[in-house]
Design an enzyme around this catalytic site. Structure first.
Site, PDB file in Angstrom:
ATOM      1  N   SER A 258       4.163 -42.250  24.766  1.00 15.95           N
ATOM      2  CA  SER A 258       5.364 -42.616  24.039  1.00 15.95           C
ATOM      3  C   SER A 258       6.554 -41.812  24.557  1.00 15.95           C
ATOM      4  O   SER A 258       6.411 -40.691  25.041  1.00 15.95           O
ATOM      5  CB  SER A 258       5.171 -42.353  22.547  1.00 15.95           C
ATOM      6  OG  SER A 258       4.058 -43.083  22.057  1.00 15.95           O
TER       7      SER A 258
ATOM      8  N   HIS B  33      20.917 -43.264  27.376  1.00 17.42           N
ATOM      9  CA  HIS B  33      21.810 -43.233  28.532  1.00 17.42           C
ATOM     10  C   HIS B  33      23.180 -43.740  28.079  1.00 17.42           C
ATOM     11  O   HIS B  33      23.265 -44.661  27.257  1.00 17.42           O
ATOM     12  CB  HIS B  33      21.291 -44.117  29.666  1.00 17.42           C
ATOM     13  CG  HIS B  33      19.886 -43.822  30.066  1.00 17.42           C
ATOM     14  ND1 HIS B  33      19.527 -42.717  30.806  1.00 17.42           N
ATOM     15  CD2 HIS B  33      18.729 -44.481  29.809  1.00 17.42           C
ATOM     16  CE1 HIS B  33      18.221 -42.707  30.996  1.00 17.42           C
ATOM     17  NE2 HIS B  33      17.710 -43.766  30.401  1.00 17.42           N
TER      18      HIS B  33
ATOM     19  N   CYS C 164       3.106 -45.883  20.809  1.00 24.27           N
ATOM     20  CA  CYS C 164       1.772 -46.474  20.849  1.00 24.27           C
ATOM     21  C   CYS C 164       1.103 -46.278  19.494  1.00 24.27           C
ATOM     22  O   CYS C 164       1.409 -45.343  18.762  1.00 24.27           O
ATOM     23  CB  CYS C 164       0.910 -45.821  21.927  1.00 24.27           C
ATOM     24  SG  CYS C 164       1.593 -45.935  23.593  1.00 24.27           S
TER      25      CYS C 164
END
Length: 251
Positions: A98, A103, A126
């Site tokens: 995970s 960004h 997950c």
């Protein structure tokens, strides 16, 4: 429900926001850059991601962050969804892959005098954890004029009786996980592919208050006609980003 064996359901949330502003003069453009550097530096973004990890009950394994010149930043967290387990050899082990990333993409166009700042956040988990519970926090952490969200569940797990489960929670829309008071501020559209467990929602802010889009400029110092023109330019920019096509700026 009781599950059997390894749960390899992977849940991915992609959260993208656009903050649109008006920066006409060189001074306003410099003020815009200073605003981006102060509000969206890697330190602040790291704090936001740590809160996201805390909200989904995961553990941060490692942090990578970077500020760029002249502006922009990136942060990546590798996370584990279980407490760290140490073997006799004192080696940390984890099965899940995970991660949480952010960004930023600031830009301004001198011809249109429009400054646009985009933030992309991706949360991939997950197992049983779903990142949808973090949406209200993420929306509240940024000044968002346009928001696009994508959520996908992949893989499968099994019940104790052997039946496959390709999704382990109820969902009809990403909007189900956003506060009603937040949805009142936006026009929202869904595009969902239920058979593939793919959900997409995009939102456009309803009310545009001009003073919130200017840098160190009193809105009442501007002539009424110019105020209307700037407001129209901002709204057109937002509509094109929301629509994903050049509605007004034909090539």
């Amino acid at each position: 429900m009781k599950l059997f064996g390894f749960n390899n359901l992977t849940k991915s949330l992609s959260f993208n926001i656009y903050d649109v502003s008006y920066a006409r003069s060189e001074r306003e453009q410099k003020d815009y850059i200073a605003y981006i550097d102060e509000e969206y530096n890697s330190e602040r973004l790291t704090g936001i991601l740590f809160k996201v990890v805390e909200m989904i009950g995961a553990t941060v394994l490692s942090v990578s962050k970077q500020d760029y010149d002249p502006q922009g930043s990136s942060v990546t967290l590798l996370i584990s969804e279980e407490g760290l387990r140490r073997k006799k050899e004192a080696v940390v082990s984890h099965l899940d892959k995970s991660h949480v990333t952010v960004h930023t993409y600031p830009e301004y166009h001198p011809t249109t005098s429009i400054a646009t700042f985009r933030v992309d956040i991706d949360v991939s988990t997950c197992g049983e954890i779903t990142p949808l519970s973090t949406l209200d926090f993420l929306i509240g952490s940024f000044d968002s004029d346009i928001i696009t969200m994508d959520y996908k569940v992949r893989g499968f797990t099994r019940t104790d009786g052997g039946d496959k489960l390709f999704i382990d929670h109820d969902i009809t829309s990403i909007q189900d996980y956003i506060a009603a008071s937040t949805l009142l501020e936006y026009d929202a559209v869904d595009v969902n592919v239920y058979q593939s467990n793919i959900f997409h929602t995009k939102m456009l802010v309803k009310e545009l208050v001009l003073k919130n889009y200017l840098f160190n400029t009193d809105v009442y110092e501007l002539p009424p006609k110019l105020r209307l023109q700037i407001t129209e330019n901002l709204r057109r920019e937002m509509i094109e980003i929301f629509s994903g096509t050049n509605v007004y700026h034909k090539e």
